[in-house]
Scaffold this motif. Structure first.
Motif, PDB file in Angstrom:
ATOM      1  N   UNK A 176       0.827  -1.204   0.000  1.00  0.00           N
ATOM      2  CA  UNK A 176       0.000   0.000   0.000  1.00  0.00           C
ATOM      3  C   UNK A 176       0.863   1.257   0.000  1.00  0.00           C
ATOM      4  N   UNK A 177       1.915   1.236   0.786  1.00  0.00           N
ATOM      5  CA  UNK A 177       2.800   2.390   0.874  1.00  0.00           C
ATOM      6  C   UNK A 177       3.437   2.708  -0.477  1.00  0.00           C
ATOM      7  N   UNK A 188      -8.240  -0.205  -4.688  1.00  0.00           N
ATOM      8  CA  UNK A 188      -8.676  -0.722  -5.987  1.00  0.00           C
ATOM      9  C   UNK A 188      -7.536  -0.798  -6.997  1.00  0.00           C
ATOM     10  N   UNK A 189      -6.694   0.244  -7.092  1.00  0.00           N
ATOM     11  CA  UNK A 189      -5.559   0.184  -8.021  1.00  0.00           C
ATOM     12  C   UNK A 189      -4.628  -0.967  -7.652  1.00  0.00           C
ATOM     13  N   UNK A 277      -3.278  -9.863  -0.246  1.00  0.00           N
ATOM     14  CA  UNK A 277      -4.465  -9.082  -0.610  1.00  0.00           C
ATOM     15  C   UNK A 277      -5.730  -9.658  -0.002  1.00  0.00           C
ATOM     16  N   UNK A 278      -5.746 -10.993   0.195  1.00  0.00           N
ATOM     17  CA  UNK A 278      -6.941 -11.646   0.715  1.00  0.00           C
ATOM     18  C   UNK A 278      -6.806 -12.094   2.165  1.00  0.00           C
ATOM     19  N   UNK A 282      -8.900  -7.982   8.234  1.00  0.00           N
ATOM     20  CA  UNK A 282      -9.510  -6.661   8.299  1.00  0.00           C
ATOM     21  C   UNK A 282      -9.163  -5.720   7.162  1.00  0.00           C
ATOM     22  N   UNK A 283      -8.432  -6.195   6.162  1.00  0.00           N
ATOM     23  CA  UNK A 283      -7.993  -5.318   5.072  1.00  0.00           C
ATOM     24  C   UNK A 283      -9.144  -4.977   4.122  1.00  0.00           C
ATOM     25  N   UNK A 284      -9.103  -3.748   3.597  1.00  0.00           N
ATOM     26  CA  UNK A 284     -10.138  -3.334   2.650  1.00  0.00           C
ATOM     27  C   UNK A 284      -9.972  -4.017   1.297  1.00  0.00           C
ATOM     28  N   UNK A 285      -8.850  -4.674   1.074  1.00  0.00           N
ATOM     29  CA  UNK A 285      -8.626  -5.361  -0.199  1.00  0.00           C
ATOM     30  C   UNK A 285      -9.382  -6.695  -0.286  1.00  0.00           C
ATOM     31  N   UNK A 286      -9.773  -7.237   0.854  1.00  0.00           N
ATOM     32  CA  UNK A 286     -10.423  -8.551   0.871  1.00  0.00           C
ATOM     33  C   UNK A 286     -11.725  -8.526   0.067  1.00  0.00           C
TER      34      UNK A 286
END
Length: 346
Positions: A176-177, A188-189, A277-278, A282-286
């Motif tokens: 992410x960083x 999303x990107x 990513x999955x 708690x990640x928003x990417x899931x």
């Protein structure tokens, strides 16, 4: 003429970029940039890829990776293609590219044919951009209209490449960083562009720690599907040849589809950076992974949007940079003519 929804996404994003408060370089890119000066640019590049695919089924994935690794280092300026000189430390020897990045000879062929058809017109940066788009299309993925008019850099930065390019062993926070640092969003990107791992190959050295000694635990990565783990251990035995390659997507390795995301749901992501990513709690990417797994159209639309965003990072336009005659050398670095300069960079 029928216009597909993906084409409309590309057109809409172009309008947003041109009408936004972003730097002028965005507005100077255009989908019609070569319409008069080199109208067959896309067909010429596509033809070279089609020829290469006859003997190298993974060349499309290799070309999109070149574009990705180029854009993450001071923008999409073809700096990744420059060889070492007295004043340039080539990005080809950066950790993420050394003995890994490939397809330079194919880019050289594209450049040679474009120089024959349209001398001094098409930049190497645009060649990388178009080749990425054509590679996705030829593998069964979405198509879109590129924004063109990039110019080529006069230098490269191996040190920046070592800092900026996402790596296979990184956590989600680290990924992410790096996306945020270059101007892409970190949800999303990040997920959409990671979906390019739906085709291509990876070397054992990029994932073998997951198989035997994950994070120095002397045990495999617990997120790996156990059956998949056994398969990978046969391909990459402990202490074996780290250059052996295997498919990034074990289901449809040469097709651009959404199977990559379905693999993540069952612990069959090849790289740690994929599975993060999955499996990051708690990640928003899931939820994005789950959506793309269930809805290929949603993935394709997001991928097009993210590719257009990435392709417009810190581009050189107007009179900045140059149009290289040889993608591996800055103009004026040799007294030889363009034809003699166009040799493989492999």
């Amino acid at each position: 003429m029928h216009i597909s929804p993906l084409m409309l996404v590309a057109i809409a994003l172009y309008a947003i970029l041109v009408g936004s408060s972003r730097p002028l370089a965005y507005a100077q890119l255009s989908p019609t940039f070569y319409d008069q000066s080199c109208p067959n640019v896309s067909n010429i590049i596509r033809g070279v890829i089609q020829e290469s695919l006859q003997s190298d089924s993974r060349i499309g994935a290799s070309l999109i990776r070149l574009h990705f690794h180029d854009c993450f280092v001071n923008g999409c300026d073809a700096s990744i293609l420059l060889d070492n000189t007295d004043t340039i430390e080539s990005e080809k020897q950066a950790a993420a590219n050394n003995n890994s990045a490939r397809g330079f000879d194919v880019v050289d062929t594209m450049k040679a044919r474009l120089e024959s058809a349209c001398p001094g017109i098409v930049s190497c940066a645009d060649i990388l951009t178009v080749s990425a788009q054509q590679s996705v299309d030829l593998a069964g993925g979405p198509t879109w209209t590129n924004l063109l008019g990039r110019r080529d850099s006069l230098t490269a930065s191996r040190s920046q490449a070592n800092l900026s390019i996402p790596g296979p062993f990184e956590t989600l926070d680290q990924l992410k960083s790096k996306f945020t640092a270059v101007g892409l969003n970190n949800n999303t990107d990040l997920v959409a562009l990671s979906g390019a791992h739906t085709f291509g190959r990876a070397q054992c050295r990029t994932f073998s720690p997951r198989l035997y000694n994950f994070n120095n635990t002397n045990s495999p990565d617990p997120t790996l599907n156990t059956t998949y783990l056994q398969t990978l251990q046969q391909i990459c035995p402990q202490g074996g040849n780290g250059s052996v390659i295997t498919n990034l997507d074990l289901t449809t390795p040469d097709t651009f589809d959404n199977e990559y995301f379905s693999n993540l749901l069952i612990g069959e992501g090849l790289l740690q950076s994929d599975q993060e990513l999955f499996n990051t709690t708690g990640a928003d990417t899931v939820a994005i992974v789950q959506n793309f797994s269930a809805n290929q159209t949603a993935f394709f639309e997001s991928f097009v949007t993210s590719m257009l965003r990435m392709g417009n990072l810190s581009v050189l336009t107007g009179t900045t940079g140059e149009i290289r005659l040889n993608c591996s050398k800055v103009n004026g670095n040799s007294s030889a003519g363009a034809e003699t300069l166009l040799v493989s960079s492999m």
